[in-house]
Scaffold this motif. Structure first.
Motif, PDB file in Angstrom:
ATOM      1  N   GLU A 162      14.640  48.935  20.510  1.00 25.41           N
ATOM      2  CA  GLU A 162      13.778  48.925  19.319  1.00 25.41           C
ATOM      3  C   GLU A 162      12.886  50.159  19.284  1.00 25.41           C
ATOM      4  O   GLU A 162      12.715  50.790  18.230  1.00 25.41           O
ATOM      5  CB  GLU A 162      12.917  47.665  19.316  1.00 25.41           C
ATOM      6  N   CYS A 163      12.297  50.504  20.435  1.00 23.53           N
ATOM      7  CA  CYS A 163      11.420  51.684  20.494  1.00 23.53           C
ATOM      8  C   CYS A 163      12.182  52.953  20.122  1.00 23.53           C
ATOM      9  O   CYS A 163      11.675  53.805  19.361  1.00 23.53           O
ATOM     10  CB  CYS A 163      10.831  51.834  21.896  1.00 23.53           C
ATOM     11  N   LEU A 164      13.395  53.098  20.642  1.00 24.47           N
ATOM     12  CA  LEU A 164      14.192  54.287  20.354  1.00 24.47           C
ATOM     13  C   LEU A 164      14.586  54.343  18.885  1.00 24.47           C
ATOM     14  O   LEU A 164      14.616  55.429  18.281  1.00 24.47           O
ATOM     15  CB  LEU A 164      15.436  54.312  21.240  1.00 24.47           C
TER      16      LEU A 164
ATOM     17  N   GLY B 140       2.239  47.076  19.871  1.00 21.40           N
ATOM     18  CA  GLY B 140       1.700  46.944  18.516  1.00 21.40           C
ATOM     19  C   GLY B 140       1.970  48.153  17.654  1.00 21.40           C
ATOM     20  O   GLY B 140       2.218  48.036  16.446  1.00 21.40           O
ATOM     21  N   LEU B 141       1.927  49.346  18.254  1.00 26.52           N
ATOM     22  CA  LEU B 141       2.235  50.558  17.491  1.00 26.52           C
ATOM     23  C   LEU B 141       3.698  50.564  17.075  1.00 26.52           C
ATOM     24  O   LEU B 141       4.025  50.956  15.937  1.00 26.52           O
ATOM     25  CB  LEU B 141       1.914  51.801  18.318  1.00 26.52           C
ATOM     26  N   ILE B 142       4.585  50.136  17.972  1.00 26.47           N
ATOM     27  CA  ILE B 142       6.009  50.072  17.619  1.00 26.47           C
ATOM     28  C   ILE B 142       6.218  49.128  16.452  1.00 26.47           C
ATOM     29  O   ILE B 142       6.997  49.422  15.517  1.00 26.47           O
ATOM     30  CB  ILE B 142       6.834  49.621  18.840  1.00 26.47           C
ATOM     31  N   VAL B 143       5.526  48.003  16.456  1.00 26.02           N
ATOM     32  CA  VAL B 143       5.641  47.040  15.353  1.00 26.02           C
ATOM     33  C   VAL B 143       5.158  47.664  14.044  1.00 26.02           C
ATOM     34  O   VAL B 143       5.840  47.570  13.015  1.00 26.02           O
ATOM     35  CB  VAL B 143       4.842  45.765  15.673  1.00 26.02           C
ATOM     36  N   ARG B 144       4.013  48.335  14.083  1.00 28.19           N
ATOM     37  CA  ARG B 144       3.464  48.935  12.852  1.00 28.19           C
ATOM     38  C   ARG B 144       4.361  50.043  12.318  1.00 28.19           C
ATOM     39  O   ARG B 144       4.637  50.109  11.118  1.00 28.19           O
ATOM     40  CB  ARG B 144       2.057  49.489  13.114  1.00 28.19           C
ATOM     41  N   ARG B 145       4.817  50.931  13.213  1.00 28.94           N
ATOM     42  CA  ARG B 145       5.681  52.020  12.757  1.00 28.94           C
ATOM     43  C   ARG B 145       7.027  51.473  12.281  1.00 28.94           C
ATOM     44  O   ARG B 145       7.618  51.977  11.330  1.00 28.94           O
ATOM     45  CB  ARG B 145       5.902  53.036  13.882  1.00 28.94           C
ATOM     46  N   GLY B 146       7.505  50.437  12.955  1.00 31.39           N
ATOM     47  CA  GLY B 146       8.757  49.812  12.521  1.00 31.39           C
ATOM     48  C   GLY B 146       8.635  49.235  11.122  1.00 31.39           C
ATOM     49  O   GLY B 146       9.542  49.396  10.293  1.00 31.39           O
TER      50      GLY B 146
END
Length: 297
Positions: free
Chosen positions: A215-217, A266-272
């Motif tokens: 997910e991060c990638l 949380g940042l990954i969720v927001r950017r996603g």
């Protein structure tokens, strides 16, 4: 070099202590219990290779930053704004503020808040505060810093102090690489209160980490970020090189403190959400850590 460390916890005390041990003029700006112990007995640097007490200045006041050429900015991401505002009246005009923080947005935020030059660094160190004025080093310690007017001098100072340091034109990518590692390990270590080496031995853990990393990638790719190196190998290496380390998020929850989870998973969720990339594994970890924080009050 005159150096100030703003937020001298596990990271700040390690790097500030290493510079002080090498002869630099270092002041640690820290919590009262640490300052009292350091002023009384020196900073105890308890590393894998030596255990020494280093004489270093310490203060609870942001004004101690006066005259510093280099400021190691080591506060939690949640405290970036307030700490920068506290420092602002006392910073020399030509000082370099080097962010040694988790997350990928702090240096940019410092550039918005301060007229002084701010640069990002990527930190790979396993350390903890073992007691007042006592830093325990569990492994690694290298830095990757972005180019600045002082980057060559700063890198040389760290290398001479025994801290492997490189200058990179892709610190954004390196910060994201560190973010991926944090997302894979921090929340799981915090929820289970387990160190990395034991954590990865759990049934299904490496597969769950694979989902988190994927997910991060995907978010990084959608955001135009080029992550250097072999991410999968880097994820494996964390457990191998830091088997006894608890994540900073785990340490925060164990002490009843608010963590940086909003700036990690949380940042990954927001950017996603902004980029249309689904992030269910990171969302679940973010929610669980926030629930534990709220339960602790």
């Amino acid at each position: 070099m005159k150096v100030a460390v703003m937020g001298a916890g596990a990271v700040g005390c390690y790097y500030g202590g290493m510079l002080a041990r090498a002869g630099h003029d270092v002041v640690l700006i820290a919590r009262p219990q640490h300052v009292e112990a350091i002023m009384r007995e020196g900073l105890r640097l308890d590393t894998q290779h030596f255990d020494e007490r280093v004489r270093v200045s310490a203060s609870i006041e942001a004004s101690a930053v006066k005259g510093a050429e280099l400021v190691l900015f080591c506060v939690k991401s949640t405290d970036t704004d307030s700490a920068a505002q506290a420092l602002a009246p006392y910073l020399d005009g030509d000082a370099l503020v080097l962010s040694l923080q988790n997350g990928v947005e702090n240096a940019a935020r410092l550039r918005e808040l301060l007229p002084q030059e701010a640069a990002a660094a990527v930190v790979y160190v396993a350390s903890e505060m073992a007691g007042p004025g006592h830093i325990r080093h569990h492994g690694r310690g290298e830095l990757v810093i972005e180019p600045s007017t002082m980057s060559e001098a700063v890198a040389r100072a760290f290398v001479d102090a025994g801290v492997p340091t490189e200058i990179s034109d892709n610190v954004r990518g390196a910060l994201w690489a560190k973010l991926v590692l944090n997302c894979a390990y921090n929340a799981l270590s915090a929820i289970t209160q387990m160190p990395y080496g034991k954590l990865v031995q759990g049934e299904g853990v490496t597969r769950a980490m694979r989902d988190i990393v994927d997910e991060c990638l995907a978010v990084a790719t959608a955001d135009g970020v080029t992550i250097p190196g072999d991410v999968d190998a880097a994820v494996r290496r964390i457990a191998e090189t830091m088997p006894n380390q608890f994540s900073s998020t785990a340490q925060d929850l164990a002490r009843g403190k608010k963590s940086e989870i909003d700036h990690l998973n949380g940042l990954i969720v927001r950017r996603g959400e902004a980029l249309g990339v689904p992030t269910p594994a990171n969302r679940l970890l973010h929610v669980l850590v926030r629930l534990i924080e709220n339960k602790a009050g």
